[in-house]
Design a protein around this motif. Structure first.
Motif, mmCIF file in Angstrom:
data_model
loop_
_atom_site.group_PDB
_atom_site.id
_atom_site.type_symbol
_atom_site.label_atom_id
_atom_site.label_comp_id
_atom_site.label_asym_id
_atom_site.label_seq_id
_atom_site.Cartn_x
_atom_site.Cartn_y
_atom_site.Cartn_z
ATOM 1 N N ARG A 161 -9.347 31.244 -23.200
ATOM 2 C CA ARG A 161 -10.651 31.660 -22.673
ATOM 3 C C ARG A 161 -11.683 31.743 -23.797
ATOM 4 N NH1 ARG A 161 -13.435 33.113 -17.828
ATOM 5 N NH2 ARG A 161 -15.547 33.015 -18.674
ATOM 6 N N ARG A 162 -11.271 32.236 -24.967
ATOM 7 C CA ARG A 162 -12.201 32.275 -26.098
ATOM 8 C C ARG A 162 -12.624 30.870 -26.500
ATOM 9 N NH1 ARG A 162 -8.798 36.580 -27.780
ATOM 10 N NH2 ARG A 162 -7.547 35.160 -29.061
ATOM 11 N N ASP A 189 -15.192 29.666 -23.986
ATOM 12 C CA ASP A 189 -16.484 30.310 -24.212
ATOM 13 C C ASP A 189 -17.190 29.725 -25.434
ATOM 14 O OD1 ASP A 189 -16.061 31.894 -22.008
ATOM 15 O OD2 ASP A 189 -15.335 33.622 -23.149
ATOM 16 N N SER A 245 -6.705 33.482 -25.686
ATOM 17 C CA SER A 245 -7.143 32.541 -26.726
ATOM 18 C C SER A 245 -7.781 31.299 -26.104
ATOM 19 C CB SER A 245 -5.971 32.140 -27.618
ATOM 20 O OG SER A 245 -4.927 31.536 -26.864
#
Length: 255
Positions: A93-94, A97, A91
């Motif tokens: 990392r999302r 991004d 979560s």
């Protein structure tokens, strides 16, 4: 300062001295006796888990070093540490991004505690595409890439000002973490020498020559709030904003 092989008393004393605090000041802030602080540092007493965490809060010790303190005192580490691509951090990392992609067409990068590039959006690549391979190979160190003679340095119009700015930030990180890797990086980049002031700007600006154009950027740094994972606590997102209309227009049209 981050090795659990050293006695807990030695580590506590080193962190106290790093923060320029006396035993009396530490005791008063932590609401314990000066005698107890002395006993902890001399090894005559071993701190409980709660005491380690209390002193770590008072001394503003980074999570990685808090784990080392707990281990040195005979306790289990409290903070997890996962690689950024681990399922546990999916979560996060999302979110990274999304932040990077959402900043386009302006450059944005994610860096770790040693200024190594972790992720970047598409707008960042053109700024470093002509750097030599040794500076671009993973993990790319963005400070080294910026200040190396064969890096961005010759193309930074206000190079002396920008160098003073980033080296001051590096010194602030060293003061906070006492990280030997950052100390070595400072020495490599000449940060042990006196650095001139930043000039008259209220906010440091990066002026970078790209082809025939000069792009001007302001930058902001974003960190995770109240992280409980070591990796996330050491991650920062650097977002670059156009400092003038010409830069904004150039970036919107791909220069």
């Amino acid at each position: 300062m981050q090795s659990p092989t050293r006695p807990i008393g030695t580590l506590l004393r080193q962190w106290r001295e790093q923060r320029h605090m006396s035993q009396l000041a530490l005791a008063a802030t932590a609401n314990i006796s000066t005698k107890h602080v002395s006993f902890l540092e001399s090894g005559r007493a071993t701190p409980s888990r709660d005491m380690v965490l209390k002193l770590a809060d008072v001394l503003s010790i980074p999570l990685r070093a808090r784990n080392a303190l707990l281990l040195a005192a005979g306790h289990a580490p409290m903070y997890s540490q996962h690689p950024l691509d681990a399922p546990e951090l999916a979560s996060a990392r999302r979110a990274i991004d999304l932040l990077l992609a959402g900043h386009e067409p302006y450059p944005a990068i994610a860096i770790d505690r040693h200024w190594n590039l972790v992720a970047a959006n598409r707008a960042f690549a053109p700024l470093v595409s002509d750097l030599p391979a040794r500076l671009r190979e993973p993990p790319m160190n963005v400070l080294r890439a910026s200040l190396a003679p064969d890096g961005l340095w010759p193309r930074i119009v206000n190079a002396a000002e920008w160098r003073a700015h980033v080296l001051q930030r590096l010194q602030q990180q060293i003061d906070a973490s006492a990280d030997p890797v950052l100390v070595a990086l400072r020495a490599e980049l000449g940060g042990d020498q006196a650095v001139a002031g930043h000039g008259t700007d209220l906010v440091a600006t990066l002026r970078l020559r790209i082809g025939d154009a000069v792009l001007s950027f302001l930058s902001t740094t974003t960190i995770f709030g109240s992280p409980v994972d070591v990796t996330l606590s050491e991650l920062a997102i650097e977002s670059f904003f156009p400092a003038d209309p010409a830069t904004a227009e150039a970036l919107r049209h791909g220069q």
